[in-house]
Write a protein that holds these residues in place. Structure first.
Motif, PDB file in Angstrom:
ATOM      1  N   ASP A 114      -0.278   5.077   5.300  1.00 21.39           N
ATOM      2  CA  ASP A 114       0.501   3.883   4.960  1.00 21.39           C
ATOM      3  C   ASP A 114       1.985   4.224   4.800  1.00 21.39           C
ATOM      4  O   ASP A 114       2.853   3.482   5.260  1.00 21.39           O
ATOM      5  CB  ASP A 114      -0.039   3.239   3.682  1.00 21.39           C
ATOM      6  CG  ASP A 114      -1.452   2.710   3.845  1.00 21.39           C
ATOM      7  OD1 ASP A 114      -1.811   2.320   4.973  1.00 21.39           O
ATOM      8  OD2 ASP A 114      -2.195   2.680   2.853  1.00 21.39           O
ATOM      9  N   ASN A 115       2.274   5.333   4.143  1.00 19.21           N
ATOM     10  CA  ASN A 115       3.669   5.749   3.978  1.00 19.21           C
ATOM     11  C   ASN A 115       4.322   6.027   5.328  1.00 19.21           C
ATOM     12  O   ASN A 115       5.471   5.637   5.576  1.00 19.21           O
ATOM     13  CB  ASN A 115       3.749   7.016   3.114  1.00 19.21           C
ATOM     14  CG  ASN A 115       3.409   6.749   1.667  1.00 19.21           C
ATOM     15  OD1 ASN A 115       3.580   5.648   1.161  1.00 19.21           O
ATOM     16  ND2 ASN A 115       2.916   7.771   0.980  1.00 19.21           N
ATOM     17  N   MET A 169       0.814  -1.217   0.000  1.00 11.77           N
ATOM     18  CA  MET A 169       0.000   0.000   0.000  1.00 11.77           C
ATOM     19  C   MET A 169       0.847   1.266   0.000  1.00 11.77           C
ATOM     20  O   MET A 169       0.318   2.366  -0.095  1.00 11.77           O
ATOM     21  CB  MET A 169      -0.930  -0.001   1.219  1.00 11.77           C
ATOM     22  CG  MET A 169      -1.932  -1.145   1.209  1.00 11.77           C
ATOM     23  SD  MET A 169      -3.055  -1.101   2.633  1.00 11.77           S
ATOM     24  CE  MET A 169      -1.989  -1.730   3.934  1.00 11.77           C
ATOM     25  N   VAL A 170       2.151   1.112   0.121  1.00 10.91           N
ATOM     26  CA  VAL A 170       3.047   2.255   0.207  1.00 10.91           C
ATOM     27  C   VAL A 170       3.228   2.891  -1.162  1.00 10.91           C
ATOM     28  O   VAL A 170       3.462   2.206  -2.156  1.00 10.91           O
ATOM     29  CB  VAL A 170       4.418   1.831   0.776  1.00 10.91           C
ATOM     30  CG1 VAL A 170       5.420   2.963   0.684  1.00 10.91           C
ATOM     31  CG2 VAL A 170       4.263   1.387   2.221  1.00 10.91           C
ATOM     32  N   THR A 171       3.105   4.212  -1.239  1.00 12.06           N
ATOM     33  CA  THR A 171       3.290   4.924  -2.499  1.00 12.06           C
ATOM     34  C   THR A 171       4.604   5.696  -2.542  1.00 12.06           C
ATOM     35  O   THR A 171       4.994   6.188  -3.585  1.00 12.06           O
ATOM     36  CB  THR A 171       2.131   5.915  -2.736  1.00 12.06           C
ATOM     37  OG1 THR A 171       2.082   6.862  -1.663  1.00 12.06           O
ATOM     38  CG2 THR A 171       0.797   5.177  -2.816  1.00 12.06           C
ATOM     39  N   ARG A 191      -5.464   8.100   2.582  1.00 12.95           N
ATOM     40  CA  ARG A 191      -5.054   6.866   3.285  1.00 12.95           C
ATOM     41  C   ARG A 191      -3.598   6.521   2.981  1.00 12.95           C
ATOM     42  O   ARG A 191      -2.866   6.026   3.843  1.00 12.95           O
ATOM     43  CB  ARG A 191      -5.980   5.715   2.883  1.00 12.95           C
ATOM     44  CG  ARG A 191      -5.555   4.334   3.329  1.00 12.95           C
ATOM     45  CD  ARG A 191      -5.637   4.130   4.822  1.00 12.95           C
ATOM     46  NE  ARG A 191      -5.102   2.826   5.193  1.00 12.95           N
ATOM     47  CZ  ARG A 191      -5.826   1.702   5.218  1.00 12.95           C
ATOM     48  NH1 ARG A 191      -7.116   1.733   4.906  1.00 12.95           N
ATOM     49  NH2 ARG A 191      -5.273   0.559   5.566  1.00 12.95           N
ATOM     50  N   SER A 192      -3.143   6.780   1.775  1.00 11.37           N
ATOM     51  CA  SER A 192      -1.755   6.458   1.408  1.00 11.37           C
ATOM     52  C   SER A 192      -0.753   7.201   2.288  1.00 11.37           C
ATOM     53  O   SER A 192       0.352   6.709   2.520  1.00 11.37           O
ATOM     54  CB  SER A 192      -1.500   6.797  -0.065  1.00 11.37           C
ATOM     55  OG  SER A 192      -1.713   8.174  -0.310  1.00 11.37           O
TER      56      SER A 192
END
Length: 250
Positions: A197-198, A12-14, A193-194
């Motif tokens: 996650d990051n 999910m990490v961008t 949301r990202s």
């Protein structure tokens, strides 16, 4: 023992190079700079600069001067190294001091930024007032902070943020605080949301550190608890991260 929620987190990490002290990151820093019209003749204050990503992004993109405050020496040391590696050290003036105890000259800055975890409940209002003093006329002030999305949330979840002394209010309360301290809100948005996650992937990467800021066992446990509770309790349903850009009123 594997932390609940870490499984699949990397998918999910961008931004795998994420190095910010909160879920708000590069795009938020750039948005603040663009709203404020920052250019090579500008001076920006960054409070709670952590590992230096924010000041380096400001200096790299806008070629402005940055005065950065960070009280944790391990973070500051990493920030200085980063600024050298990014070839912007000549544009950034780092201070290992408490801004409220050792403030710079008033009416100096075009933009002031408070990054994430620096917005503590007990100093929020004095800090906002100090930002007003430090900014030039009609200067810009940007901050990010956790906000309540529902009136009630799991006590375990709230206790994590309260234990760190973070300001946990709803959006209306933060808007009222800004207005009370002399600022007009120009823009607000919830971090996607990202961003969470990051940020949590960044914390997870440091759980095995044997040196530096995250080597401390208490910091490891705090990171562990944040990650575990956030994903196990679906915290994004209860707590958001608000990014806000304001402007100093006359």
């Amino acid at each position: 023992m594997l932390i609940t929620g870490i499984e699949g987190l990397n998918n999910m990490v961008t931004d795998r190079s994420y190095n910010y002290p909160s879920p708000s990151g590069t795009e938020m820093i750039l948005a603040a700079g663009r709203f404020a019209g920052i250019n090579p003749g500008s001076t920006v204050l960054d409070f709670g600069s952590a590992f230096g990503e924010g000041p380096c992004v400001l200096a790299s993109h806008f070629r402005c001067k940055v005065m950065a405050f960070e009280t944790a020496y391990d973070k500051l040391s990493s920030a200085i190294t980063l600024s050298v590696n990014r070839t912007v050290s000549h544009l950034i003036d780092y201070h290992n001091e408490d801004l409220l105890k050792s403030p710079p000259e008033e009416n100096l800055f075009d933009l002031a930024i408070i990054e994430g975890g620096s917005l503590k409940s007990r100093i929020a209002e004095p800090l906002f007032i100090k930002m007003w003093d430090l900014l030039q006329d009609r200067g810009w002030f940007s901050f990010s902070a956790p906000v309540l999305l529902q009136q009630s949330l799991p006590p375990k979840l709230l206790s994590v943020y309260e234990a760190e002394g973070l300001l946990v209010a709803n959006e209306e309360e933060l808007r009222d605080l800004a207005h009370r301290c002399g600022f007009d809100v120009q823009f607000t948005a919830l971090i996607p949301r990202s961003g969470w996650d990051n940020y949590f992937a960044h914390l997870a990467m440091h759980l095995e550190d044997s040196s530096g800021y995250y080597a401390d066992s208490q910091k490891k446990m705090a990171s562990h608890n944040q990650i575990d509770l956030f994903y196990r309790l679906d915290a994004f349903r209860y707590i958001g991260y608000l990014f806000c850009i304001t402007r100093k009123r006359d």
